[in-house]
Each structure stands twice: as C-alpha cells, then as structure tokens.
Design a protein around this motif. Sequence first.
Motif, PDB file in Angstrom:
ATOM      1  N   SER A   1     -11.466  -8.447 -16.945  1.00 14.10           N
ATOM      2  CA  SER A   1     -11.186  -9.561 -17.387  1.00 14.10           C
ATOM      3  C   SER A   1     -12.142 -10.694 -16.875  1.00 14.10           C
ATOM      4  CB  SER A   1     -10.437  -9.837 -16.308  1.00 14.10           C
ATOM      5  OG  SER A   1     -10.467 -10.030 -15.079  1.00 14.10           O
ATOM      6  N   LEU A   2     -12.775 -11.548 -17.881  1.00 13.93           N
ATOM      7  CA  LEU A   2     -13.893 -12.422 -16.811  1.00 13.93           C
ATOM      8  C   LEU A   2     -12.788 -13.237 -16.256  1.00 13.93           C
ATOM      9  CD1 LEU A   2     -16.161 -11.599 -20.116  1.00 13.93           C
ATOM     10  CD2 LEU A   2     -16.381 -11.017 -17.732  1.00 13.93           C
ATOM     11  N   ASN A   3     -13.700 -14.175 -15.587  1.00 17.65           N
ATOM     12  CA  ASN A   3     -13.144 -15.662 -15.318  1.00 17.65           C
ATOM     13  C   ASN A   3     -14.414 -16.342 -14.767  1.00 17.65           C
ATOM     14  OD1 ASN A   3     -10.211 -15.170 -15.059  1.00 17.65           O
ATOM     15  ND2 ASN A   3     -10.545 -13.420 -14.024  1.00 17.65           N
ATOM     16  N   PHE A   4     -14.241 -17.376 -15.479  1.00 17.33           N
ATOM     17  CA  PHE A   4     -15.384 -18.763 -15.132  1.00 17.33           C
ATOM     18  C   PHE A   4     -14.598 -20.508 -14.578  1.00 17.33           C
ATOM     19  CE2 PHE A   4     -17.183 -15.787 -18.694  1.00 17.33           C
ATOM     20  CZ  PHE A   4     -18.484 -15.428 -18.280  1.00 17.33           C
ATOM     21  N   ASN A   5     -15.338 -20.190 -13.787  1.00 17.13           N
ATOM     22  CA  ASN A   5     -14.519 -21.711 -12.351  1.00 17.13           C
ATOM     23  C   ASN A   5     -16.102 -22.426 -12.144  1.00 17.13           C
ATOM     24  OD1 ASN A   5     -12.099 -20.115 -11.950  1.00 17.13           O
ATOM     25  ND2 ASN A   5     -12.714 -18.833 -11.286  1.00 17.13           N
ATOM     26  N   THR A   6     -15.430 -23.333 -12.124  1.00 13.96           N
ATOM     27  CA  THR A   6     -16.659 -24.473 -11.252  1.00 13.96           C
ATOM     28  C   THR A   6     -16.375 -25.408 -10.826  1.00 13.96           C
ATOM     29  OG1 THR A   6     -19.112 -25.866 -11.701  1.00 13.96           O
ATOM     30  CG2 THR A   6     -16.550 -26.016 -13.380  1.00 13.96           C
ATOM     31  N   PHE A   7     -16.940 -26.015  -9.680  1.00  9.27           N
ATOM     32  CA  PHE A   7     -16.686 -27.076  -8.903  1.00  9.27           C
ATOM     33  C   PHE A   7     -17.929 -28.278  -8.253  1.00  9.27           C
ATOM     34  CE2 PHE A   7     -14.362 -23.631  -6.339  1.00  9.27           C
ATOM     35  CZ  PHE A   7     -12.562 -24.309  -6.126  1.00  9.27           C
ATOM     36  N   ASP A   8     -17.547 -29.727  -9.348  1.00  8.87           N
ATOM     37  CA  ASP A   8     -18.739 -29.990  -9.750  1.00  8.87           C
ATOM     38  C   ASP A   8     -18.315 -31.743  -7.908  1.00  8.87           C
ATOM     39  OD1 ASP A   8     -19.191 -29.243 -12.226  1.00  8.87           O
ATOM     40  OD2 ASP A   8     -17.861 -30.154 -13.397  1.00  8.87           O
ATOM     41  N   PHE A   9     -19.206 -31.628  -7.373  1.00  5.51           N
ATOM     42  CA  PHE A   9     -18.951 -32.715  -7.152  1.00  5.51           C
ATOM     43  C   PHE A   9     -20.375 -33.701  -7.167  1.00  5.51           C
ATOM     44  CE2 PHE A   9     -17.934 -28.832  -4.600  1.00  5.51           C
ATOM     45  CZ  PHE A   9     -17.492 -29.564  -4.099  1.00  5.51           C
ATOM     46  N   ALA A  10     -19.836 -34.984  -7.000  1.00  6.52           N
ATOM     47  CA  ALA A  10     -20.609 -35.144  -7.682  1.00  6.52           C
ATOM     48  C   ALA A  10     -20.420 -37.291  -6.206  1.00  6.52           C
ATOM     49  CB  ALA A  10     -20.693 -36.848  -9.187  1.00  6.52           C
ATOM     50  N   LEU A  11     -21.575 -37.869  -6.070  1.00  6.30           N
ATOM     51  CA  LEU A  11     -21.617 -39.495  -5.384  1.00  6.30           C
ATOM     52  C   LEU A  11     -21.720 -39.961  -6.228  1.00  6.30           C
ATOM     53  CD1 LEU A  11     -21.219 -40.352  -2.946  1.00  6.30           C
ATOM     54  CD2 LEU A  11     -22.764 -39.493  -2.139  1.00  6.30           C
ATOM     55  N   LEU A  12     -21.714 -41.081  -6.432  1.00 10.24           N
ATOM     56  CA  LEU A  12     -21.734 -42.241  -7.780  1.00 10.24           C
ATOM     57  C   LEU A  12     -21.754 -43.992  -7.235  1.00 10.24           C
ATOM     58  CD1 LEU A  12     -19.342 -41.162 -10.233  1.00 10.24           C
ATOM     59  CD2 LEU A  12     -21.486 -40.902  -9.857  1.00 10.24           C
ATOM     60  N   VAL A  13     -22.573 -44.641  -7.163  1.00  8.27           N
ATOM     61  CA  VAL A  13     -22.323 -46.417  -6.204  1.00  8.27           C
ATOM     62  C   VAL A  13     -21.537 -46.924  -8.264  1.00  8.27           C
ATOM     63  CG1 VAL A  13     -23.892 -48.218  -5.728  1.00  8.27           C
ATOM     64  CG2 VAL A  13     -24.048 -45.351  -5.056  1.00  8.27           C
ATOM     65  N   GLY A  14     -21.259 -47.464  -8.396  1.00 11.66           N
ATOM     66  CA  GLY A  14     -20.677 -49.127  -8.627  1.00 11.66           C
ATOM     67  C   GLY A  14     -21.036 -50.375  -8.433  1.00 11.66           C
ATOM     68  N   TYR A  15     -20.652 -51.236  -8.988  1.00 11.90           N
ATOM     69  CA  TYR A  15     -21.218 -52.335  -8.645  1.00 11.90           C
ATOM     70  C   TYR A  15     -20.280 -52.956 -10.251  1.00 11.90           C
ATOM     71  CZ  TYR A  15     -22.976 -57.263  -8.377  1.00 11.90           C
ATOM     72  OH  TYR A  15     -23.147 -58.301  -7.669  1.00 11.90           O
ATOM     73  N   LYS A  16     -18.964 -53.882  -9.620  1.00 14.38           N
ATOM     74  CA  LYS A  16     -18.457 -54.457 -10.326  1.00 14.38           C
ATOM     75  C   LYS A  16     -18.859 -56.215 -10.905  1.00 14.38           C
ATOM     76  CE  LYS A  16     -14.662 -52.540  -8.021  1.00 14.38           C
ATOM     77  NZ  LYS A  16     -13.390 -53.372  -7.012  1.00 14.38           N
ATOM     78  N   LEU A  17     -18.822 -56.448 -12.116  1.00 12.24           N
ATOM     79  CA  LEU A  17     -19.869 -57.533 -12.801  1.00 12.24           C
ATOM     80  C   LEU A  17     -18.444 -58.342 -12.977  1.00 12.24           C
ATOM     81  CD1 LEU A  17     -20.979 -55.870 -16.288  1.00 12.24           C
ATOM     82  CD2 LEU A  17     -21.997 -56.923 -13.737  1.00 12.24           C
TER      83      LEU A  17
END
Length: 140
Positions: free
Chosen positions: A124-140
């Motif tokens: 078998s072949l298994n591909f997994n990923t973990f993505d982490f993001a730290l975003l900064v936002g500004y509400k208009l």
Amino acid sequence: VTLSGTGLTTTTTSNNLSYLTVAALGKYPFKMGTFTVFPLVGAQYDLNLAHGNPDYFEGSGGLLASPTSSDYNQLWLKGGIGVDIPLGSKLYVRPEALYGFKLLNTDESNVVSALQSAGFTNVSLNFNTFDFALLVGYKL
C-alpha cells in the motif's frame, strides 16, 4: 533498485514535476466568548503541468511506458480546525491546523498493482500531511 526475485527493476533518472494547486475549504464558525472556532473541511487538487523522466518498471508489461502529465495529478481530502483570536476591535490572529489524506493517482496505483502482481503482499501507499498556518487579519 532491483526487487529480489521479481524480475522488476526500477530506474530513476530524474523526476521533475510542476503543479498548479486549487483548493476549496468550507468552514462553519461557532462563537465562543470573544473567540470564533470553526471546523474546516474540503479538498485540494494538484494539477500536474509538466513531468520529467518518471520512475518506471522494466519487465512489468510497459507500466506507464508513456505517462502523461495527468497520471501525476493529485487529489487531497482535508479537514481541520481554526480559531479567530481578536487582538483588538478589528485586528485578529487565526491559527489553522489541517490534516490531509491523498488518494492514489494513476502512477501510484500502477506501482501498487505491479508489486502485487509480482507476488508482494500487503502493498500500500499512504500519503498524509499536516498543514499549520498562523494568519493575521483585519476586519474592514
């Protein structure tokens, strides 16, 4: 690399791939005090634009003897969670965490089939990923 006793030999010369990635994630926000928590679910499609000289198996009936770019397209299913943390009345920070599982593309499915037909079990072949993001936002 030679797989002992199978008659299969894999040869790698170069494997240069270029992808265009398209992703769509849906979220459903829950207000929890000053924070907003939201589950994320969606998919990511990696469209192969170009491929170099891929891995191939000699002696396996011409497995992907003339592969096309679409043989290397990838479909990822993703899910995770995010939180909006206010830093003021309009500024916020958004950490996100996603887990992804990739479905096998044509090339990977053919490799598994070739190994199984050569007598290998539990392949078998298994591909997994973990993505982490730290975003900064500004509400208009």
